[in-house]
Design a protein around this motif. Structure first.
Motif, PDB file in Angstrom:
ATOM      1  N   HIS A  87     -24.038  12.730 -13.611  1.00 48.32           N
ATOM      2  CA  HIS A  87     -23.427  13.919 -14.212  1.00 48.32           C
ATOM      3  C   HIS A  87     -24.440  14.527 -15.183  1.00 48.32           C
ATOM      4  O   HIS A  87     -25.177  13.806 -15.840  1.00 48.32           O
ATOM      5  CB  HIS A  87     -22.160  13.549 -14.999  1.00 48.32           C
ATOM      6  N   TYR A  98     -23.276  24.674 -18.257  1.00 49.74           N
ATOM      7  CA  TYR A  98     -23.004  24.259 -16.878  1.00 49.74           C
ATOM      8  C   TYR A  98     -22.687  22.773 -16.839  1.00 49.74           C
ATOM      9  O   TYR A  98     -23.273  21.996 -17.597  1.00 49.74           O
ATOM     10  CB  TYR A  98     -24.223  24.494 -15.965  1.00 49.74           C
ATOM     11  N   ASP A  99     -21.809  22.391 -15.924  1.00 50.09           N
ATOM     12  CA  ASP A  99     -21.542  20.995 -15.577  1.00 50.09           C
ATOM     13  C   ASP A  99     -22.065  20.779 -14.168  1.00 50.09           C
ATOM     14  O   ASP A  99     -21.788  21.583 -13.279  1.00 50.09           O
ATOM     15  CB  ASP A  99     -20.033  20.694 -15.562  1.00 50.09           C
ATOM     16  N   PHE A 100     -22.802  19.692 -13.970  1.00 52.77           N
ATOM     17  CA  PHE A 100     -23.376  19.396 -12.665  1.00 52.77           C
ATOM     18  C   PHE A 100     -23.018  17.983 -12.218  1.00 52.77           C
ATOM     19  O   PHE A 100     -22.824  17.093 -13.034  1.00 52.77           O
ATOM     20  CB  PHE A 100     -24.910  19.474 -12.720  1.00 52.77           C
ATOM     21  N   LYS A 112     -25.631  19.906  -8.806  1.00 51.67           N
ATOM     22  CA  LYS A 112     -24.968  21.158  -8.442  1.00 51.67           C
ATOM     23  C   LYS A 112     -23.607  21.276  -9.113  1.00 51.67           C
ATOM     24  O   LYS A 112     -22.987  20.278  -9.472  1.00 51.67           O
ATOM     25  CB  LYS A 112     -24.857  21.320  -6.927  1.00 51.67           C
ATOM     26  N   THR A 113     -23.173  22.523  -9.261  1.00 51.06           N
ATOM     27  CA  THR A 113     -21.883  22.809  -9.886  1.00 51.06           C
ATOM     28  C   THR A 113     -20.767  22.628  -8.871  1.00 51.06           C
ATOM     29  O   THR A 113     -21.006  22.601  -7.660  1.00 51.06           O
ATOM     30  CB  THR A 113     -21.834  24.257 -10.421  1.00 51.06           C
ATOM     31  N   GLU A 114     -19.566  22.552  -9.365  1.00 52.60           N
ATOM     32  CA  GLU A 114     -18.391  22.569  -8.496  1.00 52.60           C
ATOM     33  C   GLU A 114     -18.270  23.972  -7.895  1.00 52.60           C
ATOM     34  O   GLU A 114     -18.725  24.953  -8.480  1.00 52.60           O
ATOM     35  CB  GLU A 114     -17.126  22.255  -9.301  1.00 52.60           C
ATOM     36  N   GLN A 125     -23.869  26.795  -7.775  1.00 56.89           N
ATOM     37  CA  GLN A 125     -25.240  26.831  -8.286  1.00 56.89           C
ATOM     38  C   GLN A 125     -25.798  25.418  -8.152  1.00 56.89           C
ATOM     39  O   GLN A 125     -25.064  24.437  -8.276  1.00 56.89           O
ATOM     40  CB  GLN A 125     -25.258  27.236  -9.763  1.00 56.89           C
ATOM     41  N   ARG A 126     -27.104  25.320  -7.911  1.00 56.51           N
ATOM     42  CA  ARG A 126     -27.698  23.984  -7.861  1.00 56.51           C
ATOM     43  C   ARG A 126     -29.160  24.011  -8.290  1.00 56.51           C
ATOM     44  O   ARG A 126     -29.839  25.034  -8.177  1.00 56.51           O
ATOM     45  CB  ARG A 126     -27.567  23.368  -6.476  1.00 56.51           C
TER      46      ARG A 126
END
Length: 162
Positions: A87, A98-100, A112-114, A125-126
């Motif tokens: 994470h 952003y959370d990835f 990558k994002t949800e 997004q990644r």
């Protein structure tokens, strides 16, 4: 007699199973550069280190030259051994957040994002790390509006160890 052989992480066989060392290639002090849309070159630094008993990877990104000089960002990346998942949380001095979720695809390491659905489009997004060697790597920021069927390059950063 016992012979121990050390194989650097960038020469080890590729394993698509995330583990606590999956992103160790990123550790170090890096000079970063990219070509802007107008052809000018942007430059900066990215210092990546392990903190909190070597369980968390801390990123410290700064743009030092170009139109966005002064931009700063920080991320914290951690491996959850219970779910076997990486994470990352990113925040910057422009209010970005952003959370990835991490994944591995062949020789590429990805955060990558949800997926977010809006007006019938599914956006993701990644960040993709590839061409990884001891002293260099390439990082691409990509986006998709079709749920990941096709990806658009938004920003390519070239990393070189300091």
């Amino acid at each position: 007699m016992i012979l121990l052989i050390f194989i650097p992480y960038f020469l080890q066989a590729q394993d698509n199973s995330p583990n606590e060392h999956s992103y160790d290639f990123w550790l170090g002090k890096w000079k970063v550069s990219w070509t802007n849309a107008d052809g000018s070159v942007g430059r900066g630094t990215n210092h990546i280190l392990k903190i909190l008993d070597d369980k968390v990877i801390e990123e410290n990104f700064t743009i030092t030259e170009g139109g966005q000089a002064g931009f700063k960002g920080k991320s914290m990346s951690v491996y959850n051994p219970n779910t076997k998942t990486w994470h990352q949380a990113w925040a910057d001095n422009q209010g970005g957040y952003y959370d990835f979720i991490g994944e591995i695809s062949g020789d590429k390491k990805i955060f990558k994002t949800e997926a977010i659905e809006k007006n019938g489009k599914v956006s993701i997004q990644r960040m993709v790390f590839y061409n990884i060697s001891e002293n260099n790597l390439t990082w691409d920021w990509e986006g998709t509006n079709d749920g990941g069927q096709s990806w658009n390059l938004l920003w390519r950063i070239n990393y070189e160890k300091m």
